[in-house]
Design a protein around this motif. Structure first.
Motif, PDB file in Angstrom:
ATOM      1  N   TRP A   1     -26.109 -22.080  -4.184  1.00  0.00           N
ATOM      2  CA  TRP A   1     -25.486 -20.785  -3.955  1.00  0.00           C
ATOM      3  C   TRP A   1     -26.554 -19.706  -3.898  1.00  0.00           C
ATOM      4  O   TRP A   1     -27.617 -19.837  -4.501  1.00  0.00           O
TER       5      TRP A   1
ATOM      6  N   GLU B   1     -12.693 -22.079  -7.652  1.00  0.00           N
ATOM      7  CA  GLU B   1     -13.093 -21.566  -6.344  1.00  0.00           C
ATOM      8  C   GLU B   1     -12.609 -20.136  -6.143  1.00  0.00           C
ATOM      9  O   GLU B   1     -13.290 -19.315  -5.533  1.00  0.00           O
TER      10      GLU B   1
ATOM     11  N   ASP C   1     -22.360 -18.587   5.126  1.00  0.00           N
ATOM     12  CA  ASP C   1     -21.339 -17.549   5.235  1.00  0.00           C
ATOM     13  C   ASP C   1     -21.749 -16.439   6.208  1.00  0.00           C
ATOM     14  O   ASP C   1     -22.858 -16.433   6.755  1.00  0.00           O
TER      15      ASP C   1
ATOM     16  N   ASP D   1     -30.857 -19.224  -2.654  1.00  0.00           N
ATOM     17  CA  ASP D   1     -30.721 -20.006  -3.885  1.00  0.00           C
ATOM     18  C   ASP D   1     -31.996 -19.932  -4.725  1.00  0.00           C
ATOM     19  O   ASP D   1     -33.090 -20.208  -4.236  1.00  0.00           O
TER      20      ASP D   1
ATOM     21  N   GLU E   1     -21.656 -27.724   1.934  1.00  0.00           N
ATOM     22  CA  GLU E   1     -20.997 -26.665   1.171  1.00  0.00           C
ATOM     23  C   GLU E   1     -21.320 -26.830  -0.310  1.00  0.00           C
ATOM     24  O   GLU E   1     -21.160 -27.915  -0.870  1.00  0.00           O
ATOM     25  N   PRO E   2     -21.787 -25.777  -0.951  1.00  0.00           N
ATOM     26  CA  PRO E   2     -22.134 -25.885  -2.379  1.00  0.00           C
ATOM     27  C   PRO E   2     -20.914 -26.229  -3.231  1.00  0.00           C
ATOM     28  O   PRO E   2     -19.784 -25.858  -2.901  1.00  0.00           O
TER      29      PRO E   2
ATOM     30  N   LEU F   1     -15.060 -17.398  -7.347  1.00  0.00           N
ATOM     31  CA  LEU F   1     -16.372 -17.234  -6.725  1.00  0.00           C
ATOM     32  C   LEU F   1     -16.563 -15.852  -6.103  1.00  0.00           C
ATOM     33  O   LEU F   1     -17.659 -15.298  -6.118  1.00  0.00           O
TER      34      LEU F   1
ATOM     35  N   TYR G   1     -20.542 -15.013  -5.503  1.00  0.00           N
ATOM     36  CA  TYR G   1     -21.397 -16.090  -5.013  1.00  0.00           C
ATOM     37  C   TYR G   1     -21.339 -16.124  -3.486  1.00  0.00           C
ATOM     38  O   TYR G   1     -20.265 -16.016  -2.894  1.00  0.00           O
TER      39      TYR G   1
ATOM     40  N   ASP H   1     -28.555 -24.538  -7.363  1.00  0.00           N
ATOM     41  CA  ASP H   1     -27.131 -24.886  -7.255  1.00  0.00           C
ATOM     42  C   ASP H   1     -26.599 -24.709  -5.833  1.00  0.00           C
ATOM     43  O   ASP H   1     -25.414 -24.888  -5.581  1.00  0.00           O
TER      44      ASP H   1
ATOM     45  N   ALA I   1     -22.675 -18.288   0.027  1.00  0.00           N
ATOM     46  CA  ALA I   1     -23.287 -19.497   0.581  1.00  0.00           C
ATOM     47  C   ALA I   1     -24.115 -19.142   1.810  1.00  0.00           C
ATOM     48  O   ALA I   1     -23.789 -18.205   2.543  1.00  0.00           O
TER      49      ALA I   1
END
Length: 249
Positions: free
Chosen positions: A223, A154, A237, A217, A145-146, A157, A232, A221, A234
């Motif tokens: 994300w 959080e 997701d 990404d 997880e980023p 985001l 953002y 980072d 991931a």
């Protein structure tokens, strides 16, 4: 307050079961519409021109030979395990394996290489042969997880403006992001794909990592972003407007 990590989709309604029956003429009934199993049904569909042996053991197309996985690992074709050695199976079969965790599949595995040529199959940095996102094996490795970017919480985001390099970038299927035409993460029920698959909204094999709208990404980072959704995103997701990358290829 809604949280991108804890969002739960409220499912309403239950699929209706058909109770239609047909008279067999001898006083008994049987379900209508029942058809004989077609010849070849049950065999895994393969890309055109790929033999069963190639599908199982490779070689995979050149674009995958030394490609990078969702977890940023590079494939070495000389250091691969066979599918039989890693308990490789389709998702439904994996459910019977004690080692399998609900919702886990190749599409949210760090070793998976997503479809790059439009045939819907990908590859793996650890296992030989063609790999579908809905497959699974015992060496499954969860995507890390980023970390929350410095200076941001959080909770921010989901609505934060993404870095400059993503704002009008093209997704991995070539769709350009328009910052003025984005949906909220809440509107599309964004959640982690493992949870989405385990709880039902998503089908096995679906994650942002193999979605046509995902922008991977670009600044290190871990994300990414989305051509259709703000904030953002991931790679592990998922959301309700998921579309397989091959559909736009």
């Amino acid at each position: 307050m809604w949280s991108r990590r804890n969002y739960l989709v409220a499912t309403v309604g239950v699929a209706a079961l058909s109770g239609c029956t047909g008279d067999t003429g001898n006083g008994t009934t049987e379900p209508e519409g029942e058809e004989e199993e077609e010849e070849g049904e049950g065999e895994e569909e393969r890309p055109e021109g790929v033999s069963a042996e190639e599908f199982e053991s490779g070689p995979v197309p050149d674009v995958y030979m030394s490609a990078t996985s969702l977890g940023n690992e590079q494939r070495n074709p000389d250091e691969l395990s066979s599918k039989s050695d890693v308990g490789f199976s389709e998702y439904e079969e994996a459910l019977e394996n004690d080692a399998h965790q609900p919702g886990t599949c190749c599409a949210n595995c760090a070793d998976y290489i997503v479809d790059k040529n439009g045939d819907t199959f990908g590859a793996c940095v650890e296992v030989e042969g063609y790999i579908d996102g809905a497959d699974w094996c015992v060496i499954y490795e969860a995507l890390p997880e980023p970390e929350v970017p410095e200076g941001m919480s959080e909770a921010e985001l989901a609505t934060a403006e993404v870095p400059e390099e993503y704002r009008t970038a093209s997704s991995q299927a070539g769709e350009e992001r328009n910052p003025d035409e984005l949906q909220s993460q809440e509107a599309v029920s964004l959640m982690e794909s493992v949870d989405a698959i385990a709880d039902g909204p998503a089908q096995p094999g679906q994650s942002c990592g193999n979605c046509a709208e995902f922008i991977p990404d670009e600044n290190g980072d871990m994300w990414g972003a989305c051509a259709k959704v703000e904030g953002y995103i991931a790679v592990e997701d998922w959301c309700t407007i998921w579309e397989h990358v091959s559909e736009e290829a």
